[in-house]
Structure formats: structure tokens, C-alpha cells
Design a protein around this motif. Structure first.
Motif, PDB file in Angstrom:
ATOM      1  N   GLY A   1      12.578  -5.169  -0.336  1.00 16.10           N
ATOM      2  CA  GLY A   1      12.335  -6.450   0.906  1.00 16.10           C
ATOM      3  C   GLY A   1      11.190  -7.668   0.449  1.00 16.10           C
ATOM      4  O   GLY A   1      11.477  -7.618   1.852  1.00 16.10           O
ATOM      5  N   LEU A   2      10.280  -6.725   0.018  1.00 14.82           N
ATOM      6  CA  LEU A   2       9.432  -7.544  -0.320  1.00 14.82           C
ATOM      7  C   LEU A   2       9.591  -9.055  -0.731  1.00 14.82           C
ATOM      8  O   LEU A   2       8.582  -9.849   0.049  1.00 14.82           O
ATOM      9  N   ILE A   3      10.624  -8.998  -1.939  1.00  9.37           N
ATOM     10  CA  ILE A   3      10.324 -10.639  -1.931  1.00  9.37           C
ATOM     11  C   ILE A   3      11.477 -10.935  -2.228  1.00  9.37           C
ATOM     12  O   ILE A   3      12.685  -9.565  -2.231  1.00  9.37           O
ATOM     13  N   ASP A   4      12.368 -12.165  -2.186  1.00  5.15           N
ATOM     14  CA  ASP A   4      13.918 -12.033  -2.823  1.00  5.15           C
ATOM     15  C   ASP A   4      13.745 -12.552  -3.900  1.00  5.15           C
ATOM     16  O   ASP A   4      12.900 -13.072  -5.022  1.00  5.15           O
TER      17      ASP A   4
ATOM     18  N   GLN B   1       1.373  -1.368  -0.376  1.00  7.71           N
ATOM     19  CA  GLN B   1       0.076  -0.173  -0.095  1.00  7.71           C
ATOM     20  C   GLN B   1       0.759   1.168   0.093  1.00  7.71           C
ATOM     21  O   GLN B   1       0.502   2.215  -0.895  1.00  7.71           O
ATOM     22  N   ARG B   2       1.695   1.565   0.761  1.00 11.03           N
ATOM     23  CA  ARG B   2       2.768   2.570   0.656  1.00 11.03           C
ATOM     24  C   ARG B   2       3.585   2.214  -0.229  1.00 11.03           C
ATOM     25  O   ARG B   2       3.281   3.625  -0.802  1.00 11.03           O
ATOM     26  N   LEU B   3       4.197   1.545  -0.825  1.00  9.19           N
ATOM     27  CA  LEU B   3       4.554   1.416  -2.696  1.00  9.19           C
ATOM     28  C   LEU B   3       3.429   2.029  -3.457  1.00  9.19           C
ATOM     29  O   LEU B   3       3.621   3.039  -4.356  1.00  9.19           O
ATOM     30  N   ILE B   4       2.416   1.888  -3.526  1.00 10.95           N
ATOM     31  CA  ILE B   4       1.135   1.780  -4.305  1.00 10.95           C
ATOM     32  C   ILE B   4       0.845   3.879  -3.720  1.00 10.95           C
ATOM     33  O   ILE B   4       0.671   4.811  -4.413  1.00 10.95           O
ATOM     34  N   ASN B   5       0.584   3.939  -3.190  1.00 11.53           N
ATOM     35  CA  ASN B   5       0.916   5.739  -2.552  1.00 11.53           C
ATOM     36  C   ASN B   5       1.713   6.771  -2.865  1.00 11.53           C
ATOM     37  O   ASN B   5       1.670   7.908  -3.347  1.00 11.53           O
ATOM     38  N   GLU B   6       3.000   5.996  -3.147  1.00 10.22           N
ATOM     39  CA  GLU B   6       4.690   6.788  -3.694  1.00 10.22           C
ATOM     40  C   GLU B   6       4.700   6.838  -5.363  1.00 10.22           C
ATOM     41  O   GLU B   6       5.084   7.203  -4.967  1.00 10.22           O
ATOM     42  N   GLY B   7       3.734   6.248  -5.785  1.00 10.41           N
ATOM     43  CA  GLY B   7       3.459   5.948  -7.329  1.00 10.41           C
ATOM     44  C   GLY B   7       4.969   5.056  -7.937  1.00 10.41           C
ATOM     45  O   GLY B   7       5.295   4.342  -8.634  1.00 10.41           O
TER      46      GLY B   7
ATOM     47  N   PRO C   1       0.580  -4.729 -13.252  1.00 14.12           N
ATOM     48  CA  PRO C   1       1.783  -5.483 -13.037  1.00 14.12           C
ATOM     49  C   PRO C   1       3.033  -5.402 -14.316  1.00 14.12           C
ATOM     50  O   PRO C   1       2.595  -5.817 -14.682  1.00 14.12           O
ATOM     51  N   SER C   2       4.089  -5.292 -13.754  1.00 12.56           N
ATOM     52  CA  SER C   2       5.251  -5.472 -14.575  1.00 12.56           C
ATOM     53  C   SER C   2       7.189  -5.604 -14.624  1.00 12.56           C
ATOM     54  O   SER C   2       6.799  -5.750 -12.900  1.00 12.56           O
ATOM     55  N   LEU C   3       7.682  -5.795 -14.818  1.00 15.11           N
ATOM     56  CA  LEU C   3       9.284  -5.550 -14.646  1.00 15.11           C
ATOM     57  C   LEU C   3       9.886  -5.370 -13.378  1.00 15.11           C
ATOM     58  O   LEU C   3      10.721  -5.143 -12.544  1.00 15.11           O
ATOM     59  N   GLU C   4       9.421  -3.705 -13.832  1.00 14.88           N
ATOM     60  CA  GLU C   4       9.666  -2.737 -13.312  1.00 14.88           C
ATOM     61  C   GLU C   4       9.151  -3.540 -11.261  1.00 14.88           C
ATOM     62  O   GLU C   4       9.686  -2.533 -10.159  1.00 14.88           O
ATOM     63  N   THR C   5       8.116  -3.431 -11.233  1.00 13.55           N
ATOM     64  CA  THR C   5       7.259  -3.866  -9.836  1.00 13.55           C
ATOM     65  C   THR C   5       7.996  -4.944  -9.364  1.00 13.55           C
ATOM     66  O   THR C   5       8.364  -4.367  -8.220  1.00 13.55           O
ATOM     67  N   LEU C   6       8.784  -5.925 -10.151  1.00 14.72           N
ATOM     68  CA  LEU C   6       9.206  -6.932  -9.463  1.00 14.72           C
ATOM     69  C   LEU C   6      10.388  -6.063  -9.021  1.00 14.72           C
ATOM     70  O   LEU C   6      10.900  -6.448  -8.297  1.00 14.72           O
ATOM     71  N   ASP C   7      11.131  -5.332  -9.491  1.00 18.05           N
ATOM     72  CA  ASP C   7      12.417  -4.521  -9.101  1.00 18.05           C
ATOM     73  C   ASP C   7      11.775  -3.716  -7.707  1.00 18.05           C
ATOM     74  O   ASP C   7      13.244  -4.150  -6.683  1.00 18.05           O
ATOM     75  N   VAL C   8      10.909  -3.029  -7.408  1.00 14.28           N
ATOM     76  CA  VAL C   8      10.278  -2.238  -6.285  1.00 14.28           C
ATOM     77  C   VAL C   8      11.246  -3.162  -5.440  1.00 14.28           C
ATOM     78  O   VAL C   8      11.456  -3.038  -4.135  1.00 14.28           O
ATOM     79  N   LEU C   9       9.711  -4.512  -5.702  1.00 17.20           N
ATOM     80  CA  LEU C   9       8.886  -4.817  -4.517  1.00 17.20           C
ATOM     81  C   LEU C   9      10.766  -6.253  -4.165  1.00 17.20           C
ATOM     82  O   LEU C   9      10.694  -5.773  -2.867  1.00 17.20           O
ATOM     83  N   ARG C  10      12.054  -5.673  -4.721  1.00 15.73           N
ATOM     84  CA  ARG C  10      13.271  -7.037  -4.476  1.00 15.73           C
ATOM     85  C   ARG C  10      13.626  -5.595  -3.878  1.00 15.73           C
ATOM     86  O   ARG C  10      14.152  -5.812  -2.456  1.00 15.73           O
ATOM     87  N   THR C  11      13.791  -4.559  -3.941  1.00 12.24           N
ATOM     88  CA  THR C  11      14.733  -2.780  -3.694  1.00 12.24           C
ATOM     89  C   THR C  11      14.198  -3.002  -1.986  1.00 12.24           C
ATOM     90  O   THR C  11      14.820  -3.061  -0.944  1.00 12.24           O
TER      91      THR C  11
END
Length: 736
Positions: free
Chosen positions: A367-370, A343-349, A355-365
Motif C-alpha cells: 500500500g505504499l504506491i497505487d 525501512q521496514r520492507l528493507i529490514n524484512e528483506g 530497484p526492480s519490478l519486484e520492488t514495485l510489486d511489493v510496494l503496491r502490495t
């Protein structure tokens, strides 16, 4: 113990037998507020108590709904056909009617923590038995009363592909929290009984509100005696209401959060929000006519004027029917998620709904996924729609569609290419646009809830009021998640009176009598002061008629308050917006005088000066002194010739005849509020000439062939009232 002894019955009296067998004859019955009361079971238990004085029955509840009866012979004549049409098939809550008639037996007591406004002002027993509590404390206080039986109307799951399950539907608000507490009470040695009364008329809602059938001890399933739901008809929205709703709609921020209560002011807000969204040029014309931006700069900082591109998220203890209209018009569409990080990442834009590859990269950065992905990562990605449901993880490789498998390492170029082509989902899933605690409304509302497409239904989460009204951690969401979800909160509630020092009088009178109850108002006001960017908005009409005279609802002081002055924030009347947060007492006093009815501004200012709260040389600016009903009508007229602000924006239950009769009776009631007015009205009525113009309405009132003197007088009064509506001196006041 749960589920081992669940009994299914088709007779309410048999349910009572089961309850007495479990807990004995000393029963404290907890019932949901409003719509969720199991009427067949409650009536059967109450009747048993009336017949057996050995039973001690204490009913603890709120908002016991009854069809209106009317207090005078004319009102009863007007209401009876209407009530029969709306409520003829709905069984009446017998204990509630006996409360109104002062006919409760000595062995029965009824305590409520929220009344239908004004319903028990003249009933001393209910005033004495009233329990004053915040909505969020109600479960605690119900338990303190010794509740050992809970009865609840439930939606059965079989018709919705959920056999063996039920939905709390209209009332998970307190029940979700009280049921586990009662089970704990049972484990500690106190017998308890949970009773469900199934009714397929209840719209089905899933998510938090679904439980297994075996959570209950006794289930009443009797299709032969199923009944329609109690409906609350739409009431007329006056021009003053519309102006208040318009000002409130200018304080809504796109991408924000909305809470709103029941009543015509809430209807007016929803209507103006829809006009702002769908007919922005019309809305803007009223905005310019009222000089909102110039006169009330708080709108520039906290509100908005454009259509709702991002949309709103609803978080309200009561899901009023207005939220459904906002959903249908594409305004209630901002989805929130139960995961605080996402939710925080959505709020921050940083994460979008696609979903996109950029989404996966942000989630990794973040620490939400490994990477390489683990099974828990994959499941989390699937649950939120970031990966397709068909993706599997086996032996360190992701299996995609068409038998393709790639390394689970998100840095691998092939993995990224294949995920882009066949692995990513189309849209984030699991989002909610509405969290509600309970609902009650018109029959049209219930029918449209029943007919909701599954995709929209899944975006509504009926849940615990303690999740909604508190920011504290709860089983359904912790504080950080709630704060992330509730961006730009606008918590809009109504009050009866407001004092110049900033206190709201919403639930009681100077003599201590309770009009309604605190409910959740305090919770939302306090939350607005805790959430960054949130505002509490208190709405009230600037004046009212009492005893035939106009009275200001903005008062110098009052012996009772619901919201203390240190929680003052934004106040709206039909004459404007007062921004009180963080202001000095003088600014607060003047801000409220500015939006008061002009008939009372001088007297309010005089008292403020006498108290030393306003400097002695202050004079009312000229543009403050035109706060009149005529000004309101002129402002709304800027929208154009079309009726953009109708009395019933979302339909009505009254016929055209009934609307005219209702206005006539209202006018008669106002004109007879004083002894002198009563004598004058009676004298004029006795002299009316019946020329047959009102034959249909006289027939509707059952006065075509009056027999007694009372009936003949009532007929003349009705004709007089209708004639007054058509007189030049009355036309303007009736419209306003």
C-alpha cells in the motif's frame, strides 16, 4: 519577523551593539556545547560586560573548551610548546579562562550542564551554577533560564554552492529545537536575538542542518579574523583500553546500529571493529585466546565474529572521529531511510537496494504506491531512486527516455518491459549511514570531513539530539521510523565506577561535586531497554591509581549514581563481559566480581556475602582469579608479532620526544602522589648523574640552561623520570 531585519556585520563589537539594541542589557546567552561556540562574538560580549557593570550577563552552555595549561612547573613546560603548536591560532574563550581563574566579574554568571571531565572540581562557583539535566531536556531547561540571545558558529554556504544558506555543521544538536522556541518567545512579546558567526573552516553538512541566512538576526562575517577550529588531540590507548574495545567489538551485530562516546575506550572499540572487518583472522586469534565464546555466551546471542557484510548504521549524539574511520573502511555503510514503510520492507528483506519490478510489486502490495500511478507516487519513487529522475507522468502515461511513453498501469506488460529497460533507477537514494548531533575531534578529523566526497557527505545527517537520543516522535522522524532504523542497537558508554548492585557512577562524586555531567548517557541506556534487540554496554577500566595506590573501579556501593541499578545491562572491563539484564542480584554481584581486578575480588566478595547477596559457601573459581595486566598483554599478544593494538591507532599529535617526556612526567606524578613518595623521588632526583643522553628532551623542556634552584631541580626531576623509564623495574609498567 524572521528575515526582515537580518544585519550582516564584519565587526564583533558592532554585533554586540546590535544585540543590546534588540534585547537590552539583561542578557541570558545560550551557546552550543563544544566546538560550535562563536568565539569572536562571545569574547566581545563578555568584554563589554566586564567594562559595563550595568550589563547582567548569564552564559548558559556546556563543554567550554580551553587549551590545557598544566598544574605544575614541569607540566607547564611540557604543555606550552604543544599548546602553541595546536592552539596558537585559535582565540581563547575569555570567559572560560576567567572561570578557571576565578576572575568572573560580579555581573557575569556562567552555568553549564556538562563539564570537560574534572575541569571544575575545585571551582565552587561552577559547582553551584551547574545545571543537572539530560541532554534531551537541555533545550527545555535553557528556555527556563530565560535565554534571550543565542550565538552559534556556522558554516557559510557560498563556498558550497548554497549562497544565502548556512549549516549548523558541528552543533545542530540543540539549536534546531531552540531557535523556533525563541521565535515563539519573540512573538509572545519578549525581544530575542539570534547571532551567527560564520567560519568557513567548519565542514559543510546539508540535510537537517541547513537553514536560510535570514533565520538569524545578526550575522558576523569577518574573513580577516577567521580562525582554525579547536581540536581535541588523540590520547593514548592502553592495553586495558584495547581489551575493553575488543570485547565490545564482539558484541556488534552485522546490520546493527552503533552509538559510542569520546575517549580512548571509544577509539579502542573502533580500532577492534576495523581489525575484525579487515583482518578477521587476527581478530579471531585474540577471540580464541580470550575464550570469549565459552566464557561470555551473551556474545553468541547478541554479537558476531565475522566481517561486516551488511555494515553498521551510526546513530550517536556525538559523531566521534571513529565514525569517519568506520566509513572509510567500509563498515559504516548500512543506509536507513526516513520512510518507515520502506525501512521496514528493507529490514524484512522484501526490498533490496537495487530497484526492480519486484520492488514495485511489493510496494503496491504494502500500500505504499497505487496503480495506475499518481503524481505523488511518481515523486516518491523518484525521491527514493526507484525511478529515474527523467520519468514524467502526463495524461495518465509515463514518459520515459527517448520519448517513449507507456500506460501508468503497473500491470500492463508493455509498461513493465519499458520500465525494466529504461525507467528504473540504479540504486535506492536518500539513505543515511550516520545521524549525529555534534562533533569535536582532532584537526585531522576536521580536514577529512572538509575533504569528504559529496556522495559520502550526503550520507551523514547532522541533526537534533532529540531525534537521536529519544524514541519519541520528532519533526525529523516519528517513533515507528526510528525503531525501524535502529536495528540491533549497541549503545556504548563509559563510566568511572560501577557498583555491585548494578548502578553506574559516571558524572559525580560522593561529596556531590560534579565531574562532568549526565549528558546523553541515561537516554541511550533507557533506549536500549525499549528497543527490541538493543543492548546498553557500559565500559570501564577495572582499576585506577589514586594517591599512589591501586583502587578498584568496581565498588560494593557508592553514595552517588548516574544510571540506576534497575537499568543494568552489559558491563565490560578489560577482564571480560558481565551480562546483567534480567539477572538475580546474586548473579549480578558475581558477574561483576568476575570481571573485577583480582587484587580486589576477595574484598568485594566478602562484602557481598556479609550483605547476604552471595551465598556464604561460594568460592571464586580459579579461572576468575587471573585478572591482571599481564593477562591482558598475553591475550592481545595472540594477534601475532605485529603491533595490532598500538597506542595511537589513528595518528597522534605528540612527537616521539613528547611521548617519552609525557610518560616520564606521568611516572613522576604517580611516584610523588604521597608525602613519602615525594621525599623519596626528590632525594633520588638530586643524586642523578647527567651524562648528556637526554639533551634533546631537556632542551624541549626549556631547561638547557637552568638559572634558579627551581629550574635546576626540575631538570634533575626530568632526567630522573627518563632514567626510570629505562630501568628494568619500570619498563613493564610504562608499557602497560
Amino acid at each position: 519577523m524572521t528575515g526582515q531585519n537580518t544585519v550582516y556585520l564584519n565587526d564583533a563589537d558592532a554585533c554586540v551593539d546590535q544585540v543590546i539594541a534588540r534585547v537590552g542589557k539583561d542578557i541570558t546567552l545560550g551557546l552550543p556545547l563544544g566546538l560550535g561556540k562563536p568565539i569572536r562574538f562571545a569574547n566581545a560580549l563578555y568584554q563589554r560586560a566586564k567594562e559595563d557593570p550595568e550589563i547582567r550577563l548569564h552564559i548558559v552552555t556546556a563543554l567550554s573548551l580551553l587549551a590545557p595549561k598544566g598544574s605544575s612547573s614541569l607540566e607547564r613546560r611540557f604543555m606550552e610548546p604543544f599548546v602553541k603548536r595546536l592552539y596558537g591560532s585559535v582565540p581563547e574563550l575569555v570567559y572560560a579562562r576567567d572561570v578557571v581563574n576565578n576572575q568572573l566579574p560580579d555581573n557575569v554568571k556562567v552555568s553549564e550542564f556538562f563539564f570537560k571531565a574534572g575541569s571544575y572540581l575545585k571551582i565552587p562557583g561552577q559547582q553551584r551554577n551547574y545545571i543537572c539535566t539530560n541532554y534531551t531536556h537541555a533545550v527545555r531547561d535553557l528556555m527556563a533560564q530565560g535565554v534571550n540571545v543565542v550565538g552559534q558558529l556556522m558554516a557559510p554556504g557560498a563556498l558550497h554552492g548554497q549562497p544565502g544558506k548556512m549549516s549548523f555543521s558541528c552543533n545542530p544538536d540543540l539549536s534546531l529545537d531552540i531557535l523556533p522556541l525563541l521565535r515563539q518567545r519573540e512573538a509572545d512579546g519578549t525581544p530575542v536575538a539570534m547571532v551567527a558567526e560564520q567560519n568557513p573552516q567548519l565542514p559543510w553538512f546539508g540535510r537537517h542542518s541547513v537553514v536560510e541566512d535570514n533565520e538569524f538576526d545578526v550575522i558576523l562575517s569577518a574573513p580577516a579574523t577567521d580562525y582554525p577550529l579547536f581540536s581535541a588531540p588523540q590520547m593514548a590507548v592502553s592495553p586495558a583500553d584495547h581489551m575493553i574495545g575488543f570485547y565490545a567489538s564482539s558484541l556488534l551485530k552485522d546490520g546493527g546500529t552503533l552509538q559510542v562516546g569520546i575517549g580512548s575506550l571509544g577509539v579502542a572499540l573502533v580500532h577492534s571493529a576495523i581489525v575484525r572487518h579487515k583482518h578477521n583472522e587476527v581478530w579471531q586469534s585474540v577471540y580464541q585466546q580470550a575464550r570469549v565464546d565459552e566464557r561470555f555466551p551473551v556474545v553468541r546471542d547478541y554479537g558476531g565474529t565475522e566481517p561486516f557484510d551488511i555494515g553498521l548504521y551510526g546513530c550517536s549524539e556525538m559523531m566521534v572521529d571513529g565514525f569517519l574511520y568506520l566509513l572509510q573502511e567500509g563498515i559504516l555503510k548500512r543506509e536507513v531511510f526516513e520512510h518507515e514503510g520502506l525501512q521496514r520492507l528493507i529490514n524484512e528483506g522484501k526490498v533490496s537496494e537495487q530497484p526492480s519490478l519486484e520492488t514495485l510489486d511489493v510496494l503496491r502490495t504494502e500500500g505504499l504506491i497505487d496503480s495506475p500511478l499518481r503524481n505523488r507516487d511518481l515523486q516518491w519513487l523518484i525521491d527514493h531512486g526507484i525511478f529515474r529522475n527523467s520519468v514524467e507522468l502526463k495524461g495518465g502515461r509515463l514518459r520515459l527516455d527517448a520519448g517513449v511513453s507507456v500506460d501508468a498501469n503497473l500491470d500492463d506488460p508493455e509498461t513493465r518491459d519499458r520500465l525494466q529497460a529504461t525507467g528504473l533507477g540504479e540504486k535506492l537514494t536518500g539513505g543515511v549511514v550516520m545521524h549525529g548531533g555534534f562533533y569535536v575531534g582532532p584537526e585531522k578529523f576536521y580536514q577529512e570531513l572538509r575533504n569528504l566526497p559529496e556522495q559520502q557527505r550526503e550520507k551523514i545527517c547532522m541533526t537534533s539530539v532529540n531525534f537521536i537520543n529519544h524514541l519519541y516522535d520528532h519533526a525529523y522522524g516519528d517513533q515507528k521510523t526510528k525503531m525501524a532504523q535502529r536495528l540491533h542497537g549497541r549503545f556504548i558508554n563509559t563510566t568511572m565506577m560501577y557498583t555491585l548492585n548494578g548502578a553506574a557512577v559516571s558524572d559525580g562524586l560522593a561529596d556531590g561535586r560534579v565531574v562532568s555531567g549526565v549528558g546523553g548517557q541515561y537516554n541511550f541506556v533507557a533506549m536500549a531497554h525499549e528497543l527490541p534487540g538493543a543492548r546498553s554496554i557500559i565500559a570501564l577500566r577495572a582499576s585506577r591509581t589514586s594517591g599512589g595506590e591501586a583502587v578498584s573501579n568496581i565498588v560494593f556501593s557508592y553514595p552517588h549514581c548516574t544510571i540506576p541499578r534497575h537499568l543494568r545491562d552489559i558491563v565490560i572491563t578489560e577482564y571480560g563481559i558481565a551480562d546483567l539484564r534480567g539477572k538475580s542480584d546474586e548473579d549480578v554481584f558475581l558477574g561483576l566480581i568476575r570481571i573485577a581486578d583480582s587484587r580486589f575480588q576477595d574484598s568485594l566478595l566478602k562484602k557481598a556475602k556479609k550483605a547476604g547477596k552471595v551465598r556464604s559457601d561460594f568460592e571464586l573459581p580459579k579461572d576468575w582469579t587471573n585478572n591482571t595486566p599481564q593477562q591482558v598483554r598475553e591475550t592481545l599478544a595472540a594477534a601475532g608479532d605485529e603491533d595490532w593494538f598500538p597506542a595511537f591507532p589513528f595518528g597522534r599529535d605528540f612527537t616521539d620526544e613528547e611521548l617519552r617526556l609525557g610518560k616520564a612526567l606521568k611516572s613522576l606524578k604517580a611516584s610523588t602522589a604521597t608525602p613519602r613518595g615525594k621525599l623519596s623521588t626528590l632525594w633520588q632526583a638530586l643524586r642523578v648523574n647527567d651524562d648528556g643522553r637526554y639533551r634533546a628532551m631537556i632542551e624541549r623542556m626549556g631547561l638547557s640552561n637552568p638559572g634558579s634552584f627551581r629550574e635546576k631541580l626540575d631538570r634533575k626531576l626530568v632526567i630522573h623520570g627518563l632514567q626510570q623509564l629505562e630501568s628494568p623495574t619500570q619498563k613493564g609498567s610504562v608499557k602497560s
